[in-house]
Design an enzyme around this catalytic site. Structure first.
Site, PDB file in Angstrom:
ATOM      1  N   SER A 190      86.207  38.140 103.809  1.00 53.12           N
ATOM      2  CA  SER A 190      86.608  36.712 103.568  1.00 53.12           C
ATOM      3  C   SER A 190      86.336  36.104 102.388  1.00 53.12           C
ATOM      4  CB  SER A 190      86.303  35.829 104.842  1.00 53.12           C
ATOM      5  OG  SER A 190      86.469  34.646 104.665  1.00 53.12           O
ATOM      6  N   HIS A 245      90.659  39.005 103.243  1.00 54.12           N
ATOM      7  CA  HIS A 245      90.868  37.902 104.336  1.00 54.12           C
ATOM      8  C   HIS A 245      90.971  36.552 103.515  1.00 54.12           C
ATOM      9  CE1 HIS A 245      90.938  36.694 108.532  1.00 54.12           C
ATOM     10  NE2 HIS A 245      90.231  35.664 108.036  1.00 54.12           N
ATOM     11  N   MET A 301      92.623  26.441 105.561  1.00 54.64           N
ATOM     12  CA  MET A 301      92.165  25.354 106.419  1.00 54.64           C
ATOM     13  C   MET A 301      92.890  24.143 105.980  1.00 54.64           C
ATOM     14  SD  MET A 301      88.163  26.108 106.902  1.00 54.64           S
ATOM     15  CE  MET A 301      87.560  27.842 107.276  1.00 54.64           C
ATOM     16  N   MET A 318      94.695  28.456 109.230  1.00 55.01           N
ATOM     17  CA  MET A 318      94.172  27.569 110.446  1.00 55.01           C
ATOM     18  C   MET A 318      94.631  26.120 110.050  1.00 55.01           C
ATOM     19  SD  MET A 318      90.110  28.974 110.206  1.00 55.01           S
ATOM     20  CE  MET A 318      90.717  29.998 108.856  1.00 55.01           C
ATOM     21  N   ASP A 324      86.868  38.279 113.442  1.00 53.10           N
ATOM     22  CA  ASP A 324      86.432  37.187 112.429  1.00 53.10           C
ATOM     23  C   ASP A 324      85.026  36.407 112.920  1.00 53.10           C
ATOM     24  OD1 ASP A 324      86.558  35.553 110.148  1.00 53.10           O
ATOM     25  OD2 ASP A 324      88.630  34.927 110.700  1.00 53.10           O
TER      26      ASP A 324
HETATM   27  C1  DX5 Z   1      86.019  31.081 109.638  1.00 50.54           C
HETATM   28  C2  DX5 Z   1      86.769  31.981 109.073  1.00 50.54           C
HETATM   29  C3  DX5 Z   1      86.260  33.221 108.697  1.00 50.54           C
HETATM   30  C4  DX5 Z   1      84.887  33.472 107.895  1.00 50.54           C
HETATM   31  C5  DX5 Z   1      83.817  34.546 108.314  1.00 50.54           C
HETATM   32  O1  DX5 Z   1      86.854  29.819 110.409  1.00 50.54           O
HETATM   33  O2  DX5 Z   1      87.908  32.400 109.705  1.00 50.54           O
HETATM   34  O3  DX5 Z   1      87.157  34.249 108.193  1.00 50.54           O
HETATM   35  O4  DX5 Z   1      85.040  33.066 106.730  1.00 50.54           O
HETATM   36  O5  DX5 Z   1      82.765  34.130 107.684  1.00 50.54           O
HETATM   37  P1  DX5 Z   1      81.366  35.061 108.240  1.00 50.54           P
HETATM   38  O6  DX5 Z   1      81.767  36.434 108.115  1.00 50.54           O
HETATM   39  O7  DX5 Z   1      80.564  34.680 107.224  1.00 50.54           O
HETATM   40  O8  DX5 Z   1      81.221  34.683 109.531  1.00 50.54           O
HETATM   41 ZN    ZN Z   2      89.116  33.878 109.124  1.00 47.29          ZN
END
Ligand code: DX5
Ligand code: ZN
Length: 223
Positions: A8, A33, A37, A68, A175
């Protein structure tokens, strides 16, 4: 089933992002990924279309865009034009999930549907035959670096069961809060696309971390 890593970008060092993407790609990372947001659907704002368009030039990885945002249908074509290969939208963000799926497919991208931790599998069940991937959130969406929610394991297992029972072919992506310590458990539950933000970008040696993940994936694939 092939198991793939999708780091991500949210956890990247944006001052060095080109360099970091090259490291990931050279280490054999198939997906990237991208967490978009809007500050409305989730209580955080990240990056959007211009950033994706710009990094598209620096990477050949499969761009796995996790929207999101409210009204995802409005922006499907723009995210596709910016370079999205997979467009992931939240079932809670629209009144017309089927319409969004059709819009994504007509754009030429792969369609994926996502659900928040409190949303039951039944909310996405009607769409499973029409999508390429389901994304199971294992943290509340909005921020990287949160703790993995164990209670989401059953959701992964339920989806894997439905996939088998109905002879469907969607990928199951997970995720949030995933690292080397718990990745085997989510794979055993049925996940095959693994998002990892802080576990990859926070590693001192990112290439080694990617290889460590891939090694675990290969062990599972041999079983
Ligand atoms: C949160 C995101 C994730 C996030 C995951 O809303 O959708 O993709 O970046 O990060 P880690 O792996 O650090 O939990
Ligand atoms: Zn995500």
């Amino acid at each position: 089933m092939n198991i793939s890593l999708s780091p991500s970008l949210l956890s990247a060092d944006f001052a060095k992002v080109g360099e970091q993407l090259t490291i990931l790609e050279n280490a054999g990372t198939p997906y990237l990924h991208l967490d978009v947001m809007d500050g409305v659907f989730v209580p955080n704002i990240s990056f959007g279309i211009p950033v994706i368009k710009s990094i598209r030039k620096a990477s050949n990885m499969i761009f796995d865009v996790h929207l999101m945002i409210v009204n995802p249908e409005k922006y499907v074509d723009e995210f596709r034009a910016a370079g999205a290969d997979i467009i992931n939208f939240h079932v809670e963000a629209t009144d017309d999930p089927s319409g969004v799926i059709q819009k994504i497919k007509s754009s030429g991208a792969k369609a994926a549907i996502t659900l928040k931790p409190k949303t039951p599998v039944s909310a996405i069940e009607p769409y499973l035959a029409d999508i390429d991937m389901v994304l199971v959130m294992t943290v509340e969406p909005g921020f990287g670096g949160q703790k993995f929610m164990e209670d989401q394991m059953d959701k992964i297992k339920t989806l894997a069961h439905i996939r088998e029972e109905k002879k469907l072919a969607f990928d199951i992506e997970v995720d949030g809060g995933i690292g080397l310590d718990n990745v085997s458990a989510v794979i055993q539950a049925g996940a095959n696309v693994i998002v990892a933000g802080s576990a990859v970008f926070g590693a001192e040696d990112m290439a080694k971390r990617v290889k460590d993940f891939i090694k675990i994936f290969e062990e599972h694939q041999q079983k």
